[in-house]
Enzyme design. Structure first.
Site, mmCIF file in Angstrom:
data_model
loop_
_atom_site.group_PDB
_atom_site.id
_atom_site.type_symbol
_atom_site.label_atom_id
_atom_site.label_comp_id
_atom_site.label_asym_id
_atom_site.label_seq_id
_atom_site.Cartn_x
_atom_site.Cartn_y
_atom_site.Cartn_z
ATOM 1 C CB ALA A 196 -2.133 8.091 0.738
ATOM 2 C CB THR A 197 -1.045 10.934 5.408
ATOM 3 O OG1 THR A 197 -2.453 11.067 5.194
ATOM 4 C CG2 THR A 197 -0.505 12.172 6.093
ATOM 5 C CG ASN A 256 -9.668 14.137 -1.916
ATOM 6 O OD1 ASN A 256 -8.873 14.690 -2.681
ATOM 7 N ND2 ASN A 256 -10.027 14.679 -0.785
ATOM 8 C CB ALA A 264 -4.453 -0.896 2.291
ATOM 9 C CG HIS A 265 -8.100 3.548 4.442
ATOM 10 N ND1 HIS A 265 -9.117 4.471 4.424
ATOM 11 C CD2 HIS A 265 -6.957 4.262 4.425
ATOM 12 C CE1 HIS A 265 -8.605 5.691 4.410
ATOM 13 N NE2 HIS A 265 -7.284 5.586 4.409
ATOM 14 C CB THR A 286 8.504 -3.350 13.432
ATOM 15 O OG1 THR A 286 9.656 -3.284 14.276
ATOM 16 C CG2 THR A 286 8.036 -4.790 13.302
ATOM 17 C CB CYS A 308 -9.798 14.338 3.955
ATOM 18 S SG CYS A 308 -10.069 12.970 2.862
HETATM 19 C C1 PLP Z 1 -6.221 11.986 -2.478
HETATM 20 C C2 PLP Z 1 -5.854 11.557 -1.095
HETATM 21 N N1 PLP Z 1 -4.589 11.652 -0.675
HETATM 22 C C3 PLP Z 1 -4.213 11.264 0.535
HETATM 23 C C4 PLP Z 1 -5.105 10.753 1.443
HETATM 24 C C5 PLP Z 1 -4.632 10.352 2.801
HETATM 25 O O1 PLP Z 1 -4.745 8.974 2.996
HETATM 26 P P1 PLP Z 1 -4.528 8.338 4.440
HETATM 27 O O2 PLP Z 1 -5.449 9.092 5.363
HETATM 28 O O3 PLP Z 1 -4.911 6.914 4.283
HETATM 29 O O4 PLP Z 1 -3.115 8.529 4.803
HETATM 30 C C6 PLP Z 1 -6.449 10.638 1.072
HETATM 31 C C7 PLP Z 1 -7.450 10.119 2.025
HETATM 32 O O5 PLP Z 1 -8.341 10.751 2.450
HETATM 33 C C8 PLP Z 1 -6.835 11.052 -0.232
HETATM 34 O O6 PLP Z 1 -8.099 10.969 -0.632
#
Ligand code: PLP
Length: 383
Positions: free
Chosen positions: A74-75, A154, A203-204, A243, A330
């Site tokens: 997601a980042t 989150n 996915a995680h 890839t 995070c």
């Molecule tokens: C709301 C939100 N956005 C983005 C992220 C970033 O995800 P990732 O670390 O898998 O890239 C997170 C993960 O902590 C999240 O909770």
């Protein structure tokens, strides 16, 4: 030593055994490059990627599987959505609207875009963490090209009125991005019904592997093409070179299918467990406060402020029994108060007295979890 009970599922989830089983052949048996379509090894990998893309697209309500762009998580998806949209559409305007409670993957990207000439408006939220739609409408101006509001938070679990935000954006011809890292696999999502143009996921967060995620990029009304933020072989319709992570993609598709299939029963179970923990804690300590919206929230998340108890001290005290986090996992490198908890009106002291419990598939016996917490709080308070 027996491992403590894991209660940090908002930070990450374990890979489901059924997911791992689906992934395994794609490490040593079907190892071709999904772009090497001139031979059978590559073709087999491409077939697996195509099938996974189709599964994910269908699960999110996409029109076409090509609307899914695979990323590392997601980042990266948030970076691609925000930077890619800004660079592509900056001739139409430079204004982006977002909220004060976004994940750093959005907030820091927006701060970076300021350096490229973007004007950023961060909307406040109410004491439950919900964005005010009137404030949103008021913030829109003729230069606004993008609105980015997270699906579910989150830290406090609050779910935003996504469909309404999308409707407002659509009516003004503004793109709407949502960071759905916490919602995909946990909440029902249909990108077209919800007026979403860009949607990020990882996915995680839903029992898939780490290091794989994606971005939904709408291809119909309007057709969106983002400017790339990394350069190379032109994979993913030129939007994300590199890839493809075939085992990760296969695993993510399986994880999402399973999560969606089990969502209703699992959410009901986790909601009851979370409510039980909260109720038992509040019976023992009536001053404990639940943060976030009482109803519009993720079923598996509990953000609790425990007056007079430092979250870090409680985590340390119970570290052999429970694994949970203070505020947001995070941002454990930062010692500043959580920007999310501040935005919903908590004082600095209250933010440091806030714990986040993220329940999950393996969570059993919520009453025992509550009792361990109660005992820890009592001990800390008696010191
Ligand atoms: C709301 C939100 N956005 C983005 C992220 C970033 O995800 P990732 O670390 O898998 O890239 C997170 C993960 O902590 C999240 O909770």
């Amino acid at each position: 030593m027996e491992m403590p009970i894991y209660l940090d599922h908002n930070a990450t989830t374990p890979v489901d055994g059924r997911v791992l089983e689906k992934m395994l052949p794609y490490f040593c048996e079907v190892y071709g490059n999904a772009s090497s379509i001139d031979h059978l090894h590559g073709n087999k990998a491409k077939q697996a990627v195509d099938a996974a893309r189709q599964t994910i697209a269908k699960a999110l309500g996409c029109r076409k599987e090509s609307e899914i762009v695979f990323t590392s998580g997601a980042t990266e998806a948030n970076n691609l959505a925000l930077i890619g949209a800004f660079r592509k559409f900056r001739d139409k305007g430079n204004h982006i609207i977002s909220t004060a409670i976004e994940h750093p993957a959005v907030l820091d990207t927006l701060a970076y875009l300021r350096g490229e000439g973007a004007e950023i408006t961060l909307l406040p939220v109410d004491s439950f963490g919900v964005v005010d739609l009137e404030e949103l409408e008021k913030a829109i101006k003729k230069e606004t090209i993008l609105i980015s509001v997270m699906f579910a938070n989150n830290e406090i679990g609050t779910i935003q009125p996504i469909k309404e935000i999308g409707r407002i954006a659509k009516a003004k011809g503004i793109l709407f991005h949502t960071d759905a890292a916490q919602a995909v696999g946990h909440e029902k999502i249909n990108v077209y019904e919800m007026n979403i143009d860009l949607l990020s996921f990882s996915a995680h967060k839903f029992y898939g592997p780490k290091g794989i995620g994606g971005l939904f990029v709408r291809s119909y009304a309007p057709l969106i093409k983002l400017a790339p933020i990394s350069f190379g072989g032109g994979h993913e319709k030129g939007m994300r070179s590199g890839t493809l992570n075939v085992p990760g993609i296969v695993g993510m598709a399986e994880a999402l299918s399973l999560a969606n299939k089990e969502m209703t029963t699992e959410n009901k179970r986790l909601k009851e467990a979370a409510e039980l923990i909260c109720k038992r804690l509040q019976q023992a300590f009536p001053e404990i406060k639940l943060n976030g919206h009482p109803q519009l929230r993720l079923a598996h998340n509990l953000s609790l402020t425990i007056p007079g108890v430092e979250a870090k001290a409680l985590i340390h005290k119970l570290k052999n029994k429970l694994s949970f986090s203070a505020g947001s996992a995070c941002s454990t490198v930062k010692v500043e108060p959580s920007h999310v908890l501040k935005a919903i009106g908590l004082s600095d002291d209250e933010t440091f007295q806030t714990i986040r419990l993220g329940l999950g598939r393996a969570t059993q016996h919520p009453e025992r979890i509550a009792d361990v917490l109660i005992e820890g709080i009592k001990q800390l308070r008696s010191n």
